[in-house]
Motif scaffolding. Structure first.
Motif, PDB file in Angstrom:
ATOM      1  N   THR A   1       6.083  -0.950   1.478  1.00 15.15           N
ATOM      2  CA  THR A   1       7.269  -0.711   2.298  1.00 15.15           C
ATOM      3  C   THR A   1       6.847  -0.336   3.709  1.00 15.15           C
ATOM      4  O   THR A   1       5.959   0.503   3.893  1.00 15.15           O
TER       5      THR A   1
ATOM      6  N   TYR B   1       8.256   0.278   7.992  1.00 11.97           N
ATOM      7  CA  TYR B   1       9.398   0.732   8.781  1.00 11.97           C
ATOM      8  C   TYR B   1       9.107   0.557  10.274  1.00 11.97           C
ATOM      9  O   TYR B   1       7.965   0.617  10.714  1.00 11.97           O
TER      10      TYR B   1
ATOM     11  N   ILE C   1      15.215   5.657  12.826  1.00 16.79           N
ATOM     12  CA  ILE C   1      14.801   4.477  12.076  1.00 16.79           C
ATOM     13  C   ILE C   1      15.588   3.267  12.549  1.00 16.79           C
ATOM     14  O   ILE C   1      16.765   3.345  12.881  1.00 16.79           O
TER      15      ILE C   1
ATOM     16  N   SER D   1      13.627  -1.311   7.729  1.00 17.77           N
ATOM     17  CA  SER D   1      12.635  -1.111   6.686  1.00 17.77           C
ATOM     18  C   SER D   1      12.554  -2.367   5.832  1.00 17.77           C
ATOM     19  O   SER D   1      13.582  -2.985   5.524  1.00 17.77           O
TER      20      SER D   1
ATOM     21  N   ILE E   1      15.436  -4.003   3.657  1.00 17.78           N
ATOM     22  CA  ILE E   1      16.194  -3.076   2.819  1.00 17.78           C
ATOM     23  C   ILE E   1      16.932  -2.015   3.620  1.00 17.78           C
ATOM     24  O   ILE E   1      17.861  -1.403   3.122  1.00 17.78           O
ATOM     25  N   ILE E   2      16.505  -1.743   4.826  1.00 11.44           N
ATOM     26  CA  ILE E   2      17.237  -0.845   5.710  1.00 11.44           C
ATOM     27  C   ILE E   2      17.409  -1.553   7.043  1.00 11.44           C
ATOM     28  O   ILE E   2      16.459  -2.057   7.620  1.00 11.44           O
TER      29      ILE E   2
ATOM     30  N   GLU F   1      19.496  -0.461  10.346  1.00 13.85           N
ATOM     31  CA  GLU F   1      20.404   0.421  11.040  1.00 13.85           C
ATOM     32  C   GLU F   1      21.137  -0.343  12.146  1.00 13.85           C
ATOM     33  O   GLU F   1      20.894  -1.525  12.363  1.00 13.85           O
TER      34      GLU F   1
ATOM     35  N   MET G   1       6.748   2.115  -2.757  1.00 19.12           N
ATOM     36  CA  MET G   1       7.804   2.310  -3.736  1.00 19.12           C
ATOM     37  C   MET G   1       7.313   1.997  -5.134  1.00 19.12           C
ATOM     38  O   MET G   1       8.043   2.160  -6.103  1.00 19.12           O
TER      39      MET G   1
ATOM     40  N   VAL H   1       9.986   5.736  -5.981  1.00 19.29           N
ATOM     41  CA  VAL H   1       9.948   5.954  -4.536  1.00 19.29           C
ATOM     42  C   VAL H   1       8.992   7.087  -4.204  1.00 19.29           C
ATOM     43  O   VAL H   1       9.101   8.181  -4.740  1.00 19.29           O
TER      44      VAL H   1
END
Lengths: 112, 115
Positions: free
Chosen positions: B31, B33, B45, B48, B55-56, B58, B96, B100
């Motif tokens: 993972t 970021y 952030i 990600s 998965i992320i 923003e 992960m 996690v």
């Protein structure tokens, strides 16, 4: 605001003294982490405390977490000049991945 | 050395240009970021990726496009750079696998200045 709020924003103490930094937050968390950032450098992980824990120690570091008050503190004992840095609390929320929400940091200066 | 590395370390460019920042980790993490730290040291952030999958995501202008060719690399391409994009961009990684893991490992940062 979902981020942690740190207090004080800046702290200057004499070498050998203890330094205490506080972090307050408003949301639910899975864990709370403290990171250090030296000037012009990346962040270094210091310590993690989970939401079901109240206190953790690592060397000269002591972290407390009070989930009822939504606050955490980082204590550095017997400070050294090399501890001079910015210290950030990060709220950890697991939403698929680990999402960290950082506060604005406390700038700590240790005077020799 | 095992670490998270970023290139370039410094990037000075004109408004309107397109630029890329690269990140590599050899920690075996799955993972990665991207974070942006503004002039007030506020670290936020942006994206990600886990095993090359976003998965992320923003609220970031679509001028920013992350790309993960494999799980050890996460690059950030920025189109039509604006003055407000000036900041320090940090890459980080974690794992992960097996559940996690909370600790993230940060790169040294890329200092972007848009003129």
């Amino acid at each position: 605001s979902q981020q942690g709020e740190e207090d004080p924003q800046a702290l200057s103490i004499q070498e050998g003294e203890n330094a205490t930094m506080n972090c307050s937050y408003k949301t639910s968390i899975n864990n709370l982490q403290w990171y250090r950032q030296n000037s012009g450098r990346g962040l270094v992980h210091l310590i993690l405390i989970r939401s079901n824990e109240r206190e953790k120690h690592s060397g000269r570091l002591r972290v407390t977490l009070d989930t009822s008050k939504k606050s955490s503190s980082l204590l550095i004992t017997a400070s050294r000049a090399a501890d001079t840095a910015s210290y950030f609390c990060a709220l950890g929320k697991i939403q698929g991945a680990q999402k960290l929400v950082f506060g604005q940091g406390t700038r700590l200066t240790i005077n020799p | 050395d095992t670490a998270v590395s970023q290139t370039p370390k410094y990037l000075v460019t004109q408004m309107g240009n397109d630029k890329s920042i690269k990140c590599e980790q050899n920690l075996g993490h799955d993972t990665m970021y991207w974070y942006k730290q503004d002039s007030k040291k506020f670290l936020k952030i942006m994206f990600s990726y886990n095993n090359k999958e976003l998965i992320i995501n923003e609220t970031v202008p679509n001028r920013f496009s992350p790309k993960s060719p494999d799980k050890a690399h996460l690059n950030l391409h920025i189109n039509s750079l604006e003055l407000g994009d000036s900041a320090v961009y940090f890459c980080a990684s974690s794992t992960m696998a097996g559940g996690v893991k909370e600790t993230q490992y940060f790169g040294p940062g890329t200092r972007l200045l848009v003129l």
